[in-house]
Design an enzyme around this catalytic site. Structure first.
Site, PDB file in Angstrom:
ATOM      1  N   GLY A 134     -61.728 -31.903  23.802  1.00 23.45           N
ATOM      2  CA  GLY A 134     -61.179 -31.261  22.468  1.00 23.45           C
ATOM      3  C   GLY A 134     -62.139 -30.080  22.128  1.00 23.45           C
ATOM      4  N   GLU A 137     -58.427 -25.945  17.910  1.00 23.67           N
ATOM      5  CA  GLU A 137     -57.898 -26.420  16.965  1.00 23.67           C
ATOM      6  C   GLU A 137     -56.780 -25.576  16.509  1.00 23.67           C
ATOM      7  N   TRP A 166     -53.411 -29.691  20.642  1.00 24.73           N
ATOM      8  CA  TRP A 166     -53.013 -29.132  22.131  1.00 24.73           C
ATOM      9  C   TRP A 166     -53.883 -29.856  23.114  1.00 24.73           C
ATOM     10  N   LEU A 243     -65.382 -25.016  31.227  1.00 23.89           N
ATOM     11  CA  LEU A 243     -64.404 -23.881  31.417  1.00 23.89           C
ATOM     12  C   LEU A 243     -64.398 -23.138  32.671  1.00 23.89           C
ATOM     13  N   ARG A 247     -61.347 -23.043  35.039  1.00 19.51           N
ATOM     14  CA  ARG A 247     -60.828 -21.737  35.329  1.00 19.51           C
ATOM     15  C   ARG A 247     -60.860 -21.629  36.673  1.00 19.51           C
ATOM     16  N   ARG A 272     -28.092 -18.953  51.513  1.00 22.09           N
ATOM     17  CA  ARG A 272     -27.048 -18.692  50.658  1.00 22.09           C
ATOM     18  C   ARG A 272     -26.089 -17.568  51.249  1.00 22.09           C
ATOM     19  N   LEU A 342     -32.609 -17.322  43.061  1.00 23.61           N
ATOM     20  CA  LEU A 342     -31.588 -18.528  43.169  1.00 23.61           C
ATOM     21  C   LEU A 342     -30.212 -18.463  42.222  1.00 23.61           C
ATOM     22  N   GLU A 367     -56.964 -22.319  28.787  1.00 23.77           N
ATOM     23  CA  GLU A 367     -58.148 -22.029  29.360  1.00 23.77           C
ATOM     24  C   GLU A 367     -58.610 -20.636  29.232  1.00 23.77           C
ATOM     25  N   GLY A 368     -58.189 -19.844  28.107  1.00 22.42           N
ATOM     26  CA  GLY A 368     -58.232 -18.478  27.772  1.00 22.42           C
ATOM     27  C   GLY A 368     -57.007 -17.854  28.374  1.00 22.42           C
TER      28      GLY A 368
HETATM   29  P1  TGC Z   1     -69.894 -15.366  22.856  1.00 21.41           P
HETATM   30  O1  TGC Z   1     -70.636 -14.792  21.683  1.00 21.41           O
HETATM   31  O2  TGC Z   1     -69.355 -14.448  23.754  1.00 21.41           O
HETATM   32  O3  TGC Z   1     -70.751 -16.499  23.533  1.00 21.41           O
HETATM   33  C1  TGC Z   1     -71.028 -17.709  22.763  1.00 21.41           C
HETATM   34  C2  TGC Z   1     -72.014 -18.492  23.601  1.00 21.41           C
HETATM   35  O4  TGC Z   1     -71.319 -18.949  24.751  1.00 21.41           O
HETATM   36  C3  TGC Z   1     -71.810 -18.406  26.084  1.00 21.41           C
HETATM   37  N1  TGC Z   1     -70.915 -18.240  26.935  1.00 21.41           N
HETATM   38  C4  TGC Z   1     -70.705 -19.049  28.089  1.00 21.41           C
HETATM   39  N2  TGC Z   1     -71.360 -19.548  28.748  1.00 21.41           N
HETATM   40  C5  TGC Z   1     -71.026 -20.057  29.888  1.00 21.41           C
HETATM   41  N3  TGC Z   1     -69.895 -19.520  30.584  1.00 21.41           N
HETATM   42  C6  TGC Z   1     -69.147 -18.752  29.882  1.00 21.41           C
HETATM   43  N4  TGC Z   1     -67.872 -18.343  30.592  1.00 21.41           N
HETATM   44  C7  TGC Z   1     -69.467 -18.188  28.639  1.00 21.41           C
HETATM   45  N5  TGC Z   1     -69.051 -17.311  27.665  1.00 21.41           N
HETATM   46  C8  TGC Z   1     -69.732 -17.456  26.798  1.00 21.41           C
HETATM   47  C9  TGC Z   1     -72.646 -17.175  25.359  1.00 21.41           C
HETATM   48  O5  TGC Z   1     -73.569 -16.789  26.626  1.00 21.41           O
HETATM   49  C10 TGC Z   1     -73.304 -17.727  24.201  1.00 21.41           C
HETATM   50  O6  TGC Z   1     -74.369 -18.463  24.297  1.00 21.41           O
HETATM   51  P2  TGC Z   1     -75.522 -18.385  23.250  1.00 21.41           P
HETATM   52  O7  TGC Z   1     -76.593 -19.389  24.005  1.00 21.41           O
HETATM   53  O8  TGC Z   1     -75.987 -16.938  23.336  1.00 21.41           O
HETATM   54  O9  TGC Z   1     -74.901 -18.938  22.103  1.00 21.41           O
HETATM   55  O10 TGC Z   1     -68.475 -15.934  22.367  1.00 21.41           O
HETATM   56  P3  TGC Z   1     -67.505 -15.438  21.408  1.00 21.41           P
HETATM   57  O11 TGC Z   1     -67.402 -16.521  20.012  1.00 21.41           O
HETATM   58  O12 TGC Z   1     -67.631 -14.014  21.051  1.00 21.41           O
HETATM   59  O13 TGC Z   1     -66.156 -15.868  22.296  1.00 21.41           O
HETATM   60  C11 TGC Z   1     -66.126 -15.011  23.418  1.00 21.41           C
HETATM   61  C12 TGC Z   1     -64.613 -15.585  24.075  1.00 21.41           C
HETATM   62  C13 TGC Z   1     -63.350 -14.975  23.386  1.00 21.41           C
HETATM   63  C14 TGC Z   1     -64.537 -14.795  25.309  1.00 21.41           C
HETATM   64  C15 TGC Z   1     -64.327 -17.226  24.099  1.00 21.41           C
HETATM   65  O14 TGC Z   1     -64.516 -17.843  23.110  1.00 21.41           O
HETATM   66  C16 TGC Z   1     -63.417 -17.549  24.968  1.00 21.41           C
HETATM   67  O15 TGC Z   1     -63.386 -17.624  26.332  1.00 21.41           O
HETATM   68  N6  TGC Z   1     -62.013 -17.798  24.331  1.00 21.41           N
HETATM   69  C17 TGC Z   1     -61.050 -18.711  25.344  1.00 21.41           C
HETATM   70  C18 TGC Z   1     -60.942 -19.933  24.577  1.00 21.41           C
HETATM   71  C19 TGC Z   1     -60.640 -21.077  25.565  1.00 21.41           C
HETATM   72  O16 TGC Z   1     -60.709 -20.701  27.031  1.00 21.41           O
HETATM   73  N7  TGC Z   1     -60.211 -22.239  25.356  1.00 21.41           N
HETATM   74  C20 TGC Z   1     -59.942 -23.273  26.256  1.00 21.41           C
HETATM   75  C21 TGC Z   1     -59.672 -24.442  25.510  1.00 21.41           C
HETATM   76  S1  TGC Z   1     -59.783 -25.745  26.817  1.00 21.41           S
HETATM   77  C22 TGC Z   1     -58.146 -25.724  27.414  1.00 21.41           C
HETATM   78  O17 TGC Z   1     -57.659 -24.891  27.215  1.00 21.41           O
HETATM   79  C23 TGC Z   1     -58.046 -26.816  28.339  1.00 21.41           C
HETATM   80  S2  TGC Z   1     -56.310 -26.617  29.213  1.00 21.41           S
HETATM   81  C24 TGC Z   1     -56.521 -27.887  30.152  1.00 21.41           C
HETATM   82  C25 TGC Z   1     -55.426 -28.076  31.266  1.00 21.41           C
HETATM   83  O18 TGC Z   1     -55.726 -27.525  32.356  1.00 21.41           O
HETATM   84  O19 TGC Z   1     -54.632 -28.815  30.870  1.00 21.41           O
HETATM   85  P1  FAD Z   2     -54.245 -17.684  19.582  1.00 19.55           P
HETATM   86  O1  FAD Z   2     -55.594 -17.764  19.950  1.00 19.55           O
HETATM   87  O2  FAD Z   2     -53.707 -17.795  18.346  1.00 19.55           O
HETATM   88  O3  FAD Z   2     -53.488 -16.326  20.667  1.00 19.55           O
HETATM   89  C1  FAD Z   2     -52.236 -15.966  20.336  1.00 19.55           C
HETATM   90  C2  FAD Z   2     -52.019 -14.613  20.940  1.00 19.55           C
HETATM   91  O4  FAD Z   2     -52.796 -13.709  20.516  1.00 19.55           O
HETATM   92  C3  FAD Z   2     -52.296 -14.658  22.518  1.00 19.55           C
HETATM   93  O5  FAD Z   2     -51.509 -13.935  23.254  1.00 19.55           O
HETATM   94  C4  FAD Z   2     -53.737 -14.183  22.747  1.00 19.55           C
HETATM   95  O6  FAD Z   2     -53.906 -13.602  23.892  1.00 19.55           O
HETATM   96  C5  FAD Z   2     -53.822 -13.143  21.448  1.00 19.55           C
HETATM   97  N1  FAD Z   2     -55.023 -13.090  20.872  1.00 19.55           N
HETATM   98  C6  FAD Z   2     -55.650 -13.700  20.273  1.00 19.55           C
HETATM   99  N2  FAD Z   2     -56.986 -13.306  20.053  1.00 19.55           N
HETATM  100  C7  FAD Z   2     -57.018 -11.894  20.347  1.00 19.55           C
HETATM  101  C8  FAD Z   2     -57.792 -10.693  20.480  1.00 19.55           C
HETATM  102  N3  FAD Z   2     -59.164 -10.958  19.978  1.00 19.55           N
HETATM  103  N4  FAD Z   2     -57.359  -9.644  20.803  1.00 19.55           N
HETATM  104  C9  FAD Z   2     -56.104  -9.690  21.594  1.00 19.55           C
HETATM  105  N5  FAD Z   2     -55.173 -10.560  21.702  1.00 19.55           N
HETATM  106  C10 FAD Z   2     -55.999 -11.789  21.155  1.00 19.55           C
HETATM  107  N6  FAD Z   2     -57.348 -26.786  24.413  1.00 19.55           N
HETATM  108  C11 FAD Z   2     -58.290 -28.010  24.545  1.00 19.55           C
HETATM  109  O7  FAD Z   2     -59.234 -27.675  23.997  1.00 19.55           O
HETATM  110  N7  FAD Z   2     -58.171 -28.880  25.526  1.00 19.55           N
HETATM  111  C12 FAD Z   2     -57.023 -28.960  26.144  1.00 19.55           C
HETATM  112  O8  FAD Z   2     -56.952 -29.925  27.017  1.00 19.55           O
HETATM  113  C13 FAD Z   2     -55.875 -28.288  25.907  1.00 19.55           C
HETATM  114  N8  FAD Z   2     -54.870 -28.383  26.710  1.00 19.55           N
HETATM  115  C14 FAD Z   2     -53.830 -27.604  26.312  1.00 19.55           C
HETATM  116  C15 FAD Z   2     -52.552 -27.880  27.097  1.00 19.55           C
HETATM  117  C16 FAD Z   2     -51.513 -27.021  26.707  1.00 19.55           C
HETATM  118  C17 FAD Z   2     -50.045 -27.373  27.370  1.00 19.55           C
HETATM  119  C18 FAD Z   2     -51.710 -25.851  26.064  1.00 19.55           C
HETATM  120  C19 FAD Z   2     -50.335 -25.110  25.841  1.00 19.55           C
HETATM  121  C20 FAD Z   2     -52.560 -25.523  25.478  1.00 19.55           C
HETATM  122  C21 FAD Z   2     -53.920 -26.479  25.704  1.00 19.55           C
HETATM  123  N9  FAD Z   2     -55.147 -26.220  25.102  1.00 19.55           N
HETATM  124  C22 FAD Z   2     -56.031 -27.007  25.141  1.00 19.55           C
HETATM  125  C23 FAD Z   2     -55.035 -24.955  23.981  1.00 19.55           C
HETATM  126  C24 FAD Z   2     -55.291 -23.513  24.479  1.00 19.55           C
HETATM  127  O9  FAD Z   2     -56.516 -23.614  25.150  1.00 19.55           O
HETATM  128  C25 FAD Z   2     -55.084 -22.416  23.599  1.00 19.55           C
HETATM  129  O10 FAD Z   2     -53.693 -22.715  23.474  1.00 19.55           O
HETATM  130  C26 FAD Z   2     -55.514 -21.180  23.954  1.00 19.55           C
HETATM  131  O11 FAD Z   2     -56.879 -21.001  23.956  1.00 19.55           O
HETATM  132  C27 FAD Z   2     -55.116 -20.089  22.988  1.00 19.55           C
HETATM  133  O12 FAD Z   2     -55.098 -20.572  21.750  1.00 19.55           O
HETATM  134  P2  FAD Z   2     -53.813 -20.465  20.763  1.00 19.55           P
HETATM  135  O13 FAD Z   2     -52.738 -21.185  21.220  1.00 19.55           O
HETATM  136  O14 FAD Z   2     -54.507 -20.899  19.312  1.00 19.55           O
HETATM  137  O15 FAD Z   2     -53.534 -18.900  20.598  1.00 19.55           O
END
Ligand code: TGC
Ligand code: FAD
Length: 388
Positions: A134, A137, A166, A243, A247, A272, A342, A367-368
């Site tokens: 988790g 949010e 999510w 992550l 990823r 087809r 198709l 995952e971003g």
């Molecule tokens: P920022 O200020 O850049 O970094 C904050 C702290 O995090 C560290 N960091 C990392 N460390 C390891 N690996 C990475 N890839 C890292 N990226 C950042 C960084 O060094 C820093 O550390 P410290 O010690 O200096 O505090 O962070 P920011 O708040 O400006 O955010 C940058 C951004 C937008 C790139 C990041 O927040 C991001 O990647 N957003 C995307 C969110 C995301 O990927 N959510 C995934 C949720 S889980 C999910 O989706 C599971 S789906 C599961 C399924 O497969 O079903």
């Molecule tokens: P938002 O962040 O609101 O983004 C909406 C749109 O705005 C996107 O097009 C995005 O690219 C764009 N955007 C946002 N910020 C910027 C910016 N700075 N500049 C330009 N464009 C921007 N999360 C977990 O923690 N754990 C899970 O297990 C997990 N599983 C998931 C399973 C499914 C099926 C789905 C759909 C999502 C899951 N997620 C999970 C959540 C997922 O990681 C988020 O949906 C994702 O990180 C995007 O967040 P959001 O949906 O709030 O979109």
């Protein structure tokens, strides 16, 4: 149904070790026998069969990259191959395994105490315990640093309040790795057992994507979590380390979904008949097939190289971002193009392209998002973060 034929134009599989080939073949045949026959029905009914978990455990694909704790301990190229083969079946299946392996188990393995590792990892490897992760949010998706979920210390417990949205496998998980803020505003990780007082979940219904995977909201209302369940890390690097691995897995997994679509569309095009000829004989259809074949091959080269870099410990998070951005976008384009080939049949679930296409919309977001990875690369190239 015709047997699946994978694309391997550059003979990349010839570089695999005998063990990697064996992993590829065993996961591929598991998907053929255990997943493909049931997946359309599960997708149609939006159901996940929990009975598959011990079988996945036996196959060795839960936490396969973890050394010790009764996990398989394979290299990262093998991990990628596993994800590719699983996602050829369904992105939801790969999702469950990604979350279990790279997000929940990885977090415990990397940041957990020895006691936590011994308690959870062997059971998770066997599929006896299912984990979720988790981070997201309602109001904080791409920007998880703004999270509101909060844990306040009270004696030997944390009192956790807030919601996560999510969350893959949320309602069926035995434990949740939850990222929240402490009283000092620092991000911390807690392992929350499913029966922790004050913890409940809501199933998210009516999805058109990843229907064969459970997605949920986690709700914490004065939820009591023992201090002994805290992970040993502070800051966003805690969740991001998992992550990076998940990823990376998606870079490979998305190729599996693309290959499944391509295989189906190629077979369809060869059989087809329109205007008295197979549609594969028309230049425009061939151009589409060649474009997809080329893009899948390029994505394979990218994933293969990421695997080598990860195994040698040199992989940059920004390189993973390029792989996730490119390969999922490629797979989504391939699924849409195959759907087109198709014709009307492509909109029914008699064929798999529509399911993969809908699934990949989620994969492109989680995952971003594609654009977040674009911005991570933009920051890498220019030195300027354009997120804010
Ligand atoms: P920022 O200020 O850049 O970094 C904050 C702290 O995090 C560290 N960091 C990392 N460390 C390891 N690996 C990475 N890839 C890292 N990226 C950042 C960084 O060094 C820093 O550390 P410290 O010690 O200096 O505090 O962070 P920011 O708040 O400006 O955010 C940058 C951004 C937008 C790139 C990041 O927040 C991001 O990647 N957003 C995307 C969110 C995301 O990927 N959510 C995934 C949720 S889980 C999910 O989706 C599971 S789906 C599961 C399924 O497969 O079903
Ligand atoms: P938002 O962040 O609101 O983004 C909406 C749109 O705005 C996107 O097009 C995005 O690219 C764009 N955007 C946002 N910020 C910027 C910016 N700075 N500049 C330009 N464009 C921007 N999360 C977990 O923690 N754990 C899970 O297990 C997990 N599983 C998931 C399973 C499914 C099926 C789905 C759909 C999502 C899951 N997620 C999970 C959540 C997922 O990681 C988020 O949906 C994702 O990180 C995007 O967040 P959001 O949906 O709030 O979109």
């Amino acid at each position: 149904m015709k047997k699946f034929e994978a694309i391997d134009f550059f003979e990349l599989d010839a570089n695999f070790s005998p063990e990697q080939i064996q992993i590829r073949d065993s996961v591929r045949s598991f998907v053929d026998s255990e997943i493909i026959p049931n997946i359309e029905e599960q997708h149609r009914n939006a159901s996940f069969d929990r009975g598959i978990l011990p079988k996945l455990g036996e196959l060795g694909v839960l936490g396969p990259q973890i050394k010790g704790y009764e996990c398989a301990g394979v290299d990262y190229t093998s991990y990628g191959i596993i994800m590719r083969e699983l996602e050829r079946g369904d992105s939801g299946l790969r999702s469950v395994c990604s979350v279990q392996s790279s997000l929940a188990m990885h977090s415990i393995y990397k940041w957990g105490t020895e006691e936590q590792k011994n308690k959870y990892l062997p059971k998770m490897a066997k599929g006896e315990f299912l984990g979720c992760f988790g981070l997201t949010e309602h109001d904080h998706g791409s920007d998880p640093g703004g999270m509101r979920c909060k844990a306040i210390r009270k004696g030997d417990k944390y009192i956790l309040n807030g919601n996560k949205m999510w969350i893959t496998s949320g309602s069926i998980a035995d434990l949740a790795v939850v990222w929240c803020k402490n009283e000092g505003g620092k991000v911390i990780g807690l392992i929350v057992d499913k029966d922790a007082p004050g913890f409940k979940t809501n199933l998210i219904k009516n999805k058109f994507s990843l229907r064969a995977s459970v997605t949920s909201e986690l709700i914490f209302e004065d939820c009591e979590v023992p201090m002994s369940n805290q992970l040993q890390v502070e800051g966003l690097k805690g969740p991001f380390s998992g992550l990076n691995s998940a990823r990376y897995g998606i870079c490979w997994g998305s190729i599996g979904a693309a290959m499944a679509c391509f295989d189906e569309a190629l077979n369809y095009a060869k059989t087809r008949i329109q205007f008295d000829k197979p549609i594969a004989s028309f230049q425009l259809v061939q151009a589409k097939l060649v474009e997809m074949f080329t893009e899948i091959t390029k994505a394979q080269l990218l994933a293969f190289h990421l695997g080598l870099a990860k195994d040698s410990g040199k992989l940059l998070a920004q390189q993973v971002s390029m792989g996730k951005m490119n390969n999922v976008s490629m797979a989504l384009d391939v699924a849409r193009e195959c759907r087109d080939i198709l014709g009307a049949n492509g909109i029914t679930d008699e064929y798999q392209v529509g399911r993969h296409m809908a699934n990949l919309e989620s994969v492109n977001t989680y995952e971003g998002t594609e654009d977040i990875h674009r911005l991570i690369l933009g920051q890498h190239i220019t030195g300027i973060a354009a997120f804010r």
